[in-house]
Scaffold this active site. Structure first.
Site, PDB file in Angstrom:
ATOM      1  N   SER A   1      47.715  46.116  55.398  1.00 49.98           N
ATOM      2  CA  SER A   1      48.958  46.160  54.634  1.00 49.98           C
ATOM      3  C   SER A   1      50.057  46.723  55.543  1.00 49.98           C
ATOM      4  CB  SER A   1      48.778  46.991  53.355  1.00 49.98           C
ATOM      5  OG  SER A   1      49.909  46.892  52.522  1.00 49.98           O
TER       6      SER A   1
ATOM      7  N   HIS B   1      48.909  41.944  53.403  1.00 46.86           N
ATOM      8  CA  HIS B   1      49.886  42.044  52.321  1.00 46.86           C
ATOM      9  C   HIS B   1      51.270  41.704  52.860  1.00 46.86           C
ATOM     10  CE1 HIS B   1      47.164  45.234  50.175  1.00 46.86           C
ATOM     11  NE2 HIS B   1      46.693  43.994  50.054  1.00 46.86           N
TER      12      HIS B   1
ATOM     13  N   ASP C   1      43.363  49.215  48.454  1.00 47.84           N
ATOM     14  CA  ASP C   1      42.837  47.855  48.485  1.00 47.84           C
ATOM     15  C   ASP C   1      41.931  47.684  49.704  1.00 47.84           C
ATOM     16  OD1 ASP C   1      42.417  45.216  47.837  1.00 47.84           O
ATOM     17  OD2 ASP C   1      44.297  44.501  48.719  1.00 47.84           O
TER      18      ASP C   1
END
Length: 339
Positions: free
Chosen positions: A160, A187, A279
């Site tokens: 991310s 992401h 995540d």
């Protein structure tokens, strides 16, 4: 939190300033070009810089490079350029994240402001990395990387905030002789996936493409999960799943990792890199539970340690490594074939 806004549109600066201040931030400086932005970043030392790309006098790419060289501070690129790699060139110059610049009419949209707020908070937690070149193994794993050499059938990777640079560092150190394919969830803002794949292709000798439904990538190939759907593995094939976001992300790292673990078992390598939140942690745990192996980026080299930390706390890291040590471990685990 102290914010510096760098944008050549006076209207955009004014509306963003009001929105960010209403969200609880302090806007300490406004700049209409990259040169002024660089000077204010040097003099004001803000917590985060919001940087446009196309500006007079000095563009955002050059300003980002100068700031990160002379007075490093987390920079978010605020870009409307969805169809080219310029935004990711700013990432290569040291920016920590990218956010899509909407039409000015959307600047007061509460959804946009909330997403912007989350980006700024994540960026403020980032740090400039000086790679140490050393890592350490997580204790208690019965099977070592040496025992696994050449056994991996698929690599799944998740990242991310700070991920584009971390991923490019890893892929740049790998070549087309790599014995396994790679599926990556990064992401990203909606609309940036194609330009990310284009930019990443310029950083590596591996073949990079956006994932589509069909066979998993073969040796020496990388597939990037497209934004707006979950990328999952089913029966040795990639499927694009239009289900609800997970951790407010679509695609989610956990979706990829857990689905791949169920198919590949001990032949799966999961790699979890820098990012805010958790995540990928549960997905790493599923990989371990199914007999696979995981590499997690260490605190010293992760721009944002949230996702790696969550995996480590779940005892879901086979090894915790510095970014510079991950490529060699991938080569050992995946093996290769002669060119």
């Amino acid at each position: 939190m102290r914010i510096l806004l760098v944008d050549d549109s006076a209207l955009a600066r004014g509306i963003l300033k009001v929105g960010l201040e209403q969200a609880g931030f302090q806007v300490v400086g406004l700049a209409s070009n990259g040169q002024t932005g660089y000077e204010l970043a040097r003099d004001l030392v803000p917590d985060v810089v919001i940087m446009d790309i196309n500006m007079p006098v000095m563009d955002g790419l050059t300003a980002t490079q100068k700031i990160m060289s002379d007075c490093p501070v987390p920079i978010i690129v605020f870009s409307s350029q969805l169809d080219g790699p310029a935004s990711f060139s700013a990432i290569a110059n040291g920016a920590i994240d990218i956010m899509h610049k909407p039409s000015i009419a959307e600047y007061n949209n509460p959804v946009f402001i909330e997403e912007f707020r989350k980006k700024i908070i994540a960026a403020s937690e980032a740090k400039r990395i000086f790679f140490s070149g050393s890592g350490f193994s997580s204790p208690g794993r019965a099977v070592s990387a040496h025992d696994r050499a050449g056994t991996i059938g698929l690599v799944v990777m998740g990242a991310s905030t700070g991920g584009p640079v971390a991923v490019s560092e890893i892929l740049a150190a790998l070549g087309p002789e790599l014995g396994s394919g790679i599926v990556l969830v990064q992401h990203l803002e909606c609309g940036f996936d194609a330009s990310y794949a284009e930019w990443l292709q310029g950083q590596t000798r591996l073949k990079v493409s956006l994932a589509s439904e069909g066979p998993v990538p073969g040796p020496g190939c990388v597939m990037i999960a497209p934004v707006g759907v979950h990328t999952v593995i089913s029966g040795n094939s990639i499927q694009l799943e239009d289900s609800d976001p997970l951790f407010n992300q679509k695609p989610a790292v956990d979706k990829l990792f857990s689905s791949a673990a169920a198919v590949y078992g001990s032949r799966l390598l999961g790699i979890l890199l820098t990012g805010m939140g958790s995540d990928g942690a549960a997905g790493c745990a599923d990989i371990i539970r199914c007999g696979g192996y995981t590499l997690v980026q260490n605190k010293e080299t992760a721009s944002v340690f949230g996702m790696p930390k969550a995996a480590i706390e779940l005892q879901a890291a086979s090894e915790v490594l510095s970014l510079s040590d991950i490529p060699a471990r991938i080569r050992t685990l995946c093996g290769g074939f002669p060119l």
